[in-house]
Design an enzyme around this catalytic site. Sequence first.
Site, PDB file in Angstrom:
ATOM      1  N   ARG A 110     121.456  80.488 -23.094  1.00  0.00           N
ATOM      2  CA  ARG A 110     121.692  80.769 -21.680  1.00  0.00           C
ATOM      3  C   ARG A 110     121.290  79.535 -20.883  1.00  0.00           C
ATOM      4  O   ARG A 110     120.307  78.854 -21.221  1.00  0.00           O
ATOM      5  CB  ARG A 110     120.847  81.975 -21.224  1.00  0.00           C
ATOM      6  CG  ARG A 110     121.394  83.321 -21.697  1.00  0.00           C
ATOM      7  CD  ARG A 110     122.737  83.639 -21.056  1.00  0.00           C
ATOM      8  NE  ARG A 110     123.327  84.876 -21.521  1.00  0.00           N
ATOM      9  CZ  ARG A 110     124.247  84.975 -22.484  1.00  0.00           C
ATOM     10  NH1 ARG A 110     124.676  83.886 -23.110  1.00  0.00           N
ATOM     11  NH2 ARG A 110     124.756  86.137 -22.817  1.00  0.00           N
ATOM     12  N   GLU A 166     128.711  76.954 -14.764  1.00  0.00           N
ATOM     13  CA  GLU A 166     129.800  77.548 -15.556  1.00  0.00           C
ATOM     14  C   GLU A 166     130.682  78.429 -14.670  1.00  0.00           C
ATOM     15  O   GLU A 166     130.192  79.304 -13.963  1.00  0.00           O
ATOM     16  CB  GLU A 166     129.195  78.403 -16.680  1.00  0.00           C
ATOM     17  CG  GLU A 166     130.258  79.053 -17.545  1.00  0.00           C
ATOM     18  CD  GLU A 166     129.656  79.896 -18.677  1.00  0.00           C
ATOM     19  OE1 GLU A 166     128.562  79.550 -19.180  1.00  0.00           O
ATOM     20  OE2 GLU A 166     130.277  80.899 -19.038  1.00  0.00           O
ATOM     21  N   HIS A 175     131.552  77.671 -23.246  1.00  0.00           N
ATOM     22  CA  HIS A 175     130.907  78.963 -23.560  1.00  0.00           C
ATOM     23  C   HIS A 175     131.750  79.741 -24.587  1.00  0.00           C
ATOM     24  O   HIS A 175     132.219  80.848 -24.341  1.00  0.00           O
ATOM     25  CB  HIS A 175     130.680  79.811 -22.300  1.00  0.00           C
ATOM     26  CG  HIS A 175     129.673  80.919 -22.529  1.00  0.00           C
ATOM     27  ND1 HIS A 175     128.950  81.494 -21.525  1.00  0.00           N
ATOM     28  CD2 HIS A 175     129.271  81.557 -23.665  1.00  0.00           C
ATOM     29  CE1 HIS A 175     128.153  82.440 -22.012  1.00  0.00           C
ATOM     30  NE2 HIS A 175     128.339  82.490 -23.328  1.00  0.00           N
TER      31      HIS A 175
END
Length: 397
Positions: free
Chosen positions: A228, A256, A279
């Site tokens: 994360r 992101e 991701h």
Amino acid sequence: MTKVLIADKFPEAYIEELRRNNLEVIVEPGLNADNLAEAAKNVDILVVRSTVVNEKTINESEQLNLIIRAGAGYNNIDVAAANKKGVYVANCPGKNAVAVAELTIGLMLSLDRRIPDNVSDFRKGIWNKSEYSKANGLMGKTLAIVGYGNIGREVAKRAKEFGMSIYAKDISRIEGYGVKTFDEFSKMLPTADVISIHLPETPETKNLFNKEMLSYMKDGAYLINTSRPGVIDEEALIEAVKSKKLRVALDVFSDEPSGKSGEVHSRLMELDNVYVTHHIGASTEQAQNAVAEETVKIILTFIQSGVIAHWINRAQKTPTSYQLVVKHYDRPGVLASVLDVLRQDDINIEEMENIIFDGGVVACCTMKLDKAASSEMLNEMKANKNVLTVSHVSTEN
Ligand code: 3PG
């Protein structure tokens, strides 16, 4: 008919399996934080990957009962809002661990051999064997795994085959694969050639990799984060990349985009030593099938038995100090009479479980109480001829 909304990409075979089990399944992979509330208004079960489930979606839902995170990390779901509305939240831990570990290994090799730069130069018509021939190699190097859960363990297995010396740190357990534990970052990080982070984002892990932590790293060491973004202080990271020539690979970062395609902007783009992937840690067919299989299992078990596997928002500990166990004949009204005695003295039941013995004659009800029941109350319960035994203990240390 139970309505299930799947608000992200989900393998077709598993959608069909849900439909075969008489569920109404709505699949809208294009939904986002802003339009999910409207779409989820009349559904019973909501399945998401990274789509944000905010307070509005939870509060405006009229019959939402269960939210499933088809993945591991669930910080895209407002669990506090779900708690306040009694909406169950579940996840699928470990099911995409192999995929994330595979990407981690790919990033480790990429950092060492600078594979992305090789390719990028080739596409620009640049040949640079002399520059790209400089690599350390992974054999004999030291890897520090920070966060040793399902993913960390899969990384360790693979890295061991590369002949790396592996250290791991986890809050709860260290086991297997000849991995050594380490307690102090200040001692371990200066010896690590590669550091790979596999932590959930929690108040304890927030900005764990700050200026001080990064200062412990060797000049030129590799840092990989596939967990994360919040576990790294990005400003401090940018500084350390410049001052210590760290090589960094990130599958997650602070800017992101929330959508699945479009533009991206980040200060990390300016740094040659930083590789960013989109991701994609969990995004292999193998992992998505494993996650989907688990999601279907959670849904069907819930519908058939009311039991929720990987239930995240169940209170770990209720503020109870007393336990009452009542063995009774399994007949109507017996428990009601026991509860009535508790009600008279304003005692709250925090948890309760009634288990039936084989044959269905006798049952045993265990209750966690917020206050002690007096001996008079226990006698009053026992006065019911359908109550066999009553035991009451304090669970306080
Ligand atoms: C996870 O927590 O499972 C991963 O971050 C995967 O996220 P994704 O399902 O959005 O790819």
